[in-house]
Design a protein around this motif. Structure first.
Motif, mmCIF file in Angstrom:
data_model
loop_
_atom_site.group_PDB
_atom_site.id
_atom_site.type_symbol
_atom_site.label_atom_id
_atom_site.label_comp_id
_atom_site.label_asym_id
_atom_site.label_seq_id
_atom_site.Cartn_x
_atom_site.Cartn_y
_atom_site.Cartn_z
ATOM 1 N N GLY A 77 6.119 16.297 16.062
ATOM 2 C CA GLY A 77 6.589 15.276 17.004
ATOM 3 C C GLY A 77 5.689 14.060 17.048
ATOM 4 O O GLY A 77 5.956 13.128 17.813
ATOM 5 N N SER A 78 4.645 14.034 16.237
ATOM 6 C CA SER A 78 3.710 12.908 16.280
ATOM 7 C C SER A 78 3.438 12.389 14.868
ATOM 8 O O SER A 78 2.396 12.668 14.274
ATOM 9 N N PRO A 79 4.426 11.633 14.306
ATOM 10 C CA PRO A 79 4.232 11.119 12.945
ATOM 11 C C PRO A 79 3.244 9.946 12.916
ATOM 12 O O PRO A 79 3.178 9.176 13.869
ATOM 13 N N ILE A 80 2.507 9.870 11.832
ATOM 14 C CA ILE A 80 1.596 8.752 11.615
ATOM 15 C C ILE A 80 1.731 8.347 10.147
ATOM 16 O O ILE A 80 2.273 9.108 9.348
ATOM 17 N N THR A 81 1.263 7.161 9.808
ATOM 18 C CA THR A 81 1.233 6.833 8.371
ATOM 19 C C THR A 81 -0.204 6.571 7.958
ATOM 20 O O THR A 81 -0.988 5.990 8.711
ATOM 21 N N LEU A 82 -0.517 7.019 6.769
ATOM 22 C CA LEU A 82 -1.865 6.837 6.227
ATOM 23 C C LEU A 82 -1.730 5.936 5.008
ATOM 24 O O LEU A 82 -1.051 6.287 4.040
ATOM 25 N N ALA A 83 -2.368 4.757 5.089
ATOM 26 C CA ALA A 83 -2.288 3.821 3.957
ATOM 27 C C ALA A 83 -3.226 4.300 2.861
ATOM 28 O O ALA A 83 -4.384 4.619 3.124
ATOM 29 N N ASP A 84 -2.689 4.356 1.652
ATOM 30 C CA ASP A 84 -3.475 4.754 0.479
ATOM 31 C C ASP A 84 -4.340 5.984 0.733
ATOM 32 O O ASP A 84 -5.574 5.907 0.796
ATOM 33 N N PRO A 85 -3.707 7.150 0.878
ATOM 34 C CA PRO A 85 -4.474 8.378 1.110
ATOM 35 C C PRO A 85 -5.430 8.635 -0.060
ATOM 36 O O PRO A 85 -5.112 8.277 -1.200
ATOM 37 N N ALA A 130 0.857 -1.184 0.000
ATOM 38 C CA ALA A 130 0.000 0.000 0.000
ATOM 39 C C ALA A 130 0.892 1.231 0.000
ATOM 40 O O ALA A 130 2.042 1.175 0.444
ATOM 41 N N LEU A 131 0.362 2.330 -0.512
ATOM 42 C CA LEU A 131 1.119 3.585 -0.451
ATOM 43 C C LEU A 131 0.944 4.156 0.955
ATOM 44 O O LEU A 131 -0.141 4.605 1.320
ATOM 45 N N ASN A 132 2.010 4.049 1.752
ATOM 46 C CA ASN A 132 1.939 4.567 3.112
ATOM 47 C C ASN A 132 2.505 5.980 3.122
ATOM 48 O O ASN A 132 3.702 6.168 3.043
ATOM 49 N N MET A 133 1.619 6.943 3.217
ATOM 50 C CA MET A 133 2.074 8.339 3.218
ATOM 51 C C MET A 133 2.314 8.765 4.658
ATOM 52 O O MET A 133 1.453 8.589 5.516
ATOM 53 N N VAL A 134 3.512 9.298 4.899
ATOM 54 C CA VAL A 134 3.842 9.742 6.254
ATOM 55 C C VAL A 134 3.253 11.140 6.459
ATOM 56 O O VAL A 134 3.417 12.029 5.621
ATOM 57 N N LEU A 135 2.566 11.288 7.573
ATOM 58 C CA LEU A 135 1.953 12.567 7.934
ATOM 59 C C LEU A 135 2.329 12.871 9.376
ATOM 60 O O LEU A 135 2.963 12.045 10.043
ATOM 61 N N ILE A 136 1.934 14.024 9.869
ATOM 62 C CA ILE A 136 1.998 14.262 11.320
ATOM 63 C C ILE A 136 0.610 14.732 11.745
ATOM 64 O O ILE A 136 -0.072 15.409 10.968
#
Ligand code: GLY
Length: 373
Positions: A351-359, A341-347
């Motif tokens: 200081g609080s990174p998250i990843t969003l699969a297939d934005p 899946a395209l895991n797009m790194v966001l915050i």
């Protein structure tokens, strides 16, 4: 530092010495004005063999002479290997040439490859160190801001294929890293700004305090002691992440904040016209907009990030000739090549990174379109 990557001083100092630890591999990492001269004694104190292949590019020929002098004065046997500057040197052919240089110089497993230069030399020489005789010692001496805060730390090495960038490589940790901040004084302004895009990334990933420091940064490169401290903060963030996930199966992906669309832009323009850091500048702004829309990030962080990027001459607007569908196609090609899946790194906050699969595609496209003048 957090998560077990090493330790250091917390006040600005003219030289910082860290002990980095990745798994059971430990190595010293020095950051200082004039630290180049200490590479010889530092390496002589750790080396198992006396041979050194010093790899550098033509941009740093004068520094290579000085570094060679420092190594020789410490009793080491140095063979110089110059490669042409630029990404075009990150090839299997150049790696083979360097392996053969090493063989002709009689380098053995206990000897070392020393990489002096920016990301290209670090990646290429690191790959040679990982491969030659199934692996020799590696000393990284990065001379650009980008290489200091990012590519010389973490062990990623490799070369490009015509089919894709960094398609062949290895994770190979250095045995010593030395960063001499005076090497940044002669770096072209555009090159410094490009490195600063990665510094902004670390500010967003690390938290409000580092972001505040980055946000108030004066003209690059900036005052020496504070610059050493800034680089230390970025390096410590990266080392902590890599210590937790050396092989890039989890948290290390957060270091790719801004890189999904950044890589898409680089590929869409055929890697010409935008430098990596410039594409990352635009990629960061896109990721922050997607984070506002999908993860509740306060939009003020995007505006503050845009203004710090602009103040350091980094682009915040996309050139009209770069078409959004070309960027989206390049991102999908990356995703296909990865097979995941395209895991797009966001915050969701600094200081609080998250990843969003297939934005959602429409959100990404709108975030890219927002970059239009
Ligand atoms: N530059 C991202 C990483 O080293 O993982």
């Amino acid at each position: 530092m957090g998560r077990g990557g090493g330790g250091g001083v917390s006040q600005p100092a003219s030289e910082v010495a860290l002990r980095a630890r990745i798994g059971d591999h430990e190595f010293p990492l020095h950051i200082g004005a004039g630290a180049l001269e200490s590479v010889g004694p530092l390496w002589a104190g750790r080396a198992a063999g006396d041979g050194v292949l010093l790899v550098f590019d033509g941009n740093v020929a004068a520094l290579a002479e000085r570094l060679s002098g420092s190594l020789q004065a410490a009793g080491l046997r140095v063979v110089l290997a110059e490669v042409p500057p630029g990404e075009g040197s990150k090839t299997m052919a150049e790696a083979e040439r360097l392996c053969r240089d090493a063989a002709r110089a009689g380098l053995r497993r206990a000897d070392a490859i020393v990489a002096l230069g920016g990301g290209v030399v670090g990646d290429l020489a690191g790959f040679v160190a990982a491969s030659y005789q199934r692996g020799v010692r590696l000393v990284q001496v990065p001379t650009t801001l980008l290489a200091m805060v990012d590519s010389a730390v973490g062990g990623k090495t490799g070369v490009d294929l015509p089919e894709g960038k960094n398609y062949v490589g290895a994770i190979w940790q250095p045995d010593l890293v030395v960063m001499d901040t005076t090497t940044l004084e002669t770096l072209p302004a555009r090159e410094l700004s490009c490195g600063f895009a990665e510094v902004v990334k670390y500010g967003l990933l690390d938290g409000e305090e580092l972001f505040g420091l980055v946000e108030s940064w004066p003209a690059l490169p900036g005052p020496e002691a504070e610059l050493i401290e800034l680089i230390r903060r970025c390096v410590e963030h990266k080392l902590a992440v890599v210590a937790e996930d050396e092989r890039d199966g989890g948290i290390r992906a957060t270091l790719n904040l801004g890189h999904t669309v950044g890589h898409g832009i680089e590929a869409a323009v055929g890697y010409e016209g935008y430098r990596h850091g410039e594409a990352i500048s635009l990629g960061l702004l896109t990721a922050l907009r997607v984070a506002v829309e999908t993860a509740g990030l306060d939009p003020g962080w995007r505006e503050r990030t845009a203004s710090v990027l602009a103040r350091h001459e980094l682009p915040t607007r996309l050139r009209p000739e770069v078409a959004t569908p070309d960027i989206v196609d390049a991102i999908s090609r990356d995703k296909k090549a990865d097979g995941r899946a395209l895991n797009m790194v966001l915050i969701d906050a600094p200081g609080s990174p998250i990843t969003l699969a297939d934005p959602p595609l429409e959100v990404v496209v709108a975030a890219i379109e927002e970059l239009r003048p």
